[in-house]
Write an enzyme that holds these catalytic residues in place. Sequence first.
Site, PDB file in Angstrom:
ATOM      1  N   HIS A  40       6.830  -7.157  12.200  1.00 41.67           N
ATOM      2  CA  HIS A  40       6.345  -7.269  10.819  1.00 41.67           C
ATOM      3  C   HIS A  40       5.664  -8.616  10.603  1.00 41.67           C
ATOM      4  O   HIS A  40       6.301  -9.668  10.681  1.00 41.67           O
ATOM      5  CB  HIS A  40       7.498  -7.099   9.816  1.00 41.67           C
ATOM      6  CG  HIS A  40       7.038  -7.179   8.397  1.00 41.67           C
ATOM      7  ND1 HIS A  40       6.603  -6.073   7.699  1.00 41.67           N
ATOM      8  CD2 HIS A  40       6.887  -8.229   7.563  1.00 41.67           C
ATOM      9  CE1 HIS A  40       6.223  -6.446   6.485  1.00 41.67           C
ATOM     10  NE2 HIS A  40       6.386  -7.756   6.379  1.00 41.67           N
ATOM     11  N   ASN A  67      -7.790  -6.156   5.195  1.00 42.08           N
ATOM     12  CA  ASN A  67      -7.753  -6.694   3.842  1.00 42.08           C
ATOM     13  C   ASN A  67      -6.589  -7.671   3.743  1.00 42.08           C
ATOM     14  O   ASN A  67      -5.464  -7.343   4.121  1.00 42.08           O
ATOM     15  CB  ASN A  67      -7.583  -5.556   2.828  1.00 42.08           C
ATOM     16  CG  ASN A  67      -8.771  -4.613   2.841  1.00 42.08           C
ATOM     17  OD1 ASN A  67      -9.918  -5.055   2.913  1.00 42.08           O
ATOM     18  ND2 ASN A  67      -8.507  -3.316   2.786  1.00 42.08           N
ATOM     19  N   THR A 127      -2.881  -3.395  -0.014  1.00 40.38           N
ATOM     20  CA  THR A 127      -1.819  -2.661  -0.723  1.00 40.38           C
ATOM     21  C   THR A 127      -0.543  -2.564   0.097  1.00 40.38           C
ATOM     22  O   THR A 127       0.530  -2.349  -0.467  1.00 40.38           O
ATOM     23  CB  THR A 127      -2.282  -1.238  -1.101  1.00 40.38           C
ATOM     24  OG1 THR A 127      -2.650  -0.541   0.089  1.00 40.38           O
ATOM     25  CG2 THR A 127      -3.471  -1.273  -2.054  1.00 40.38           C
ATOM     26  N   HIS A 171      -2.499  -4.951   9.184  1.00 36.59           N
ATOM     27  CA  HIS A 171      -3.098  -3.748   9.766  1.00 36.59           C
ATOM     28  C   HIS A 171      -4.602  -3.909   9.848  1.00 36.59           C
ATOM     29  O   HIS A 171      -5.216  -4.586   9.020  1.00 36.59           O
ATOM     30  CB  HIS A 171      -2.735  -2.489   8.961  1.00 36.59           C
ATOM     31  CG  HIS A 171      -3.028  -2.578   7.501  1.00 36.59           C
ATOM     32  ND1 HIS A 171      -2.198  -3.244   6.619  1.00 36.59           N
ATOM     33  CD2 HIS A 171      -4.046  -2.096   6.746  1.00 36.59           C
ATOM     34  CE1 HIS A 171      -2.699  -3.161   5.393  1.00 36.59           C
ATOM     35  NE2 HIS A 171      -3.834  -2.473   5.437  1.00 36.59           N
TER      36      HIS A 171
END
Length: 112
Positions: free
Chosen positions: A45, A85, A93, A98
């Site tokens: 993560h 992003n 979001t 990613h």
Amino acid sequence: MDCIFCKIIAGDIPSTKVYEDEQVYAFRDINPQAPTHILVIPKAHIESVNAVSPENSGVVAHIFEVIPQIAKAEGLTGGYRVVSNCGADAGQTVFHLHFHILGGKELALEMA
Ligand code: AMP
Ligand code: ZN
């Protein structure tokens, strides 16, 4: 941790896998913006590009070795776009790093 991409990696949320190895998982975006729309994520993560550091950047390099393999397997011979992003202004979001692979058509040129 309440992260949907960590849950996808763990198999707790279903996904359509296109690639997996020890460090990386790739799957089809649930809301595709192009004929081919794949997300490539580190299994560890990492929140966003802002959280990439000397300690974890190896997986980012590995992701960029894997991306051309996925693009080739998907038949994206005409090219493709890679997007990440970072933060609210970019519309991030899901706060697990990613990389979007977008292709399968001629993509619009606007970047912003
Ligand atoms: P971003 O807006 O850059 O944070 O991108 C998040 C992406 O994750 C969006 O393109 C969503 O469509 C995609 N997404 C969210 N939930 C899922 C899911 N369960 N499976 C596949 N893709 C998802
Ligand atoms: Zn996560």
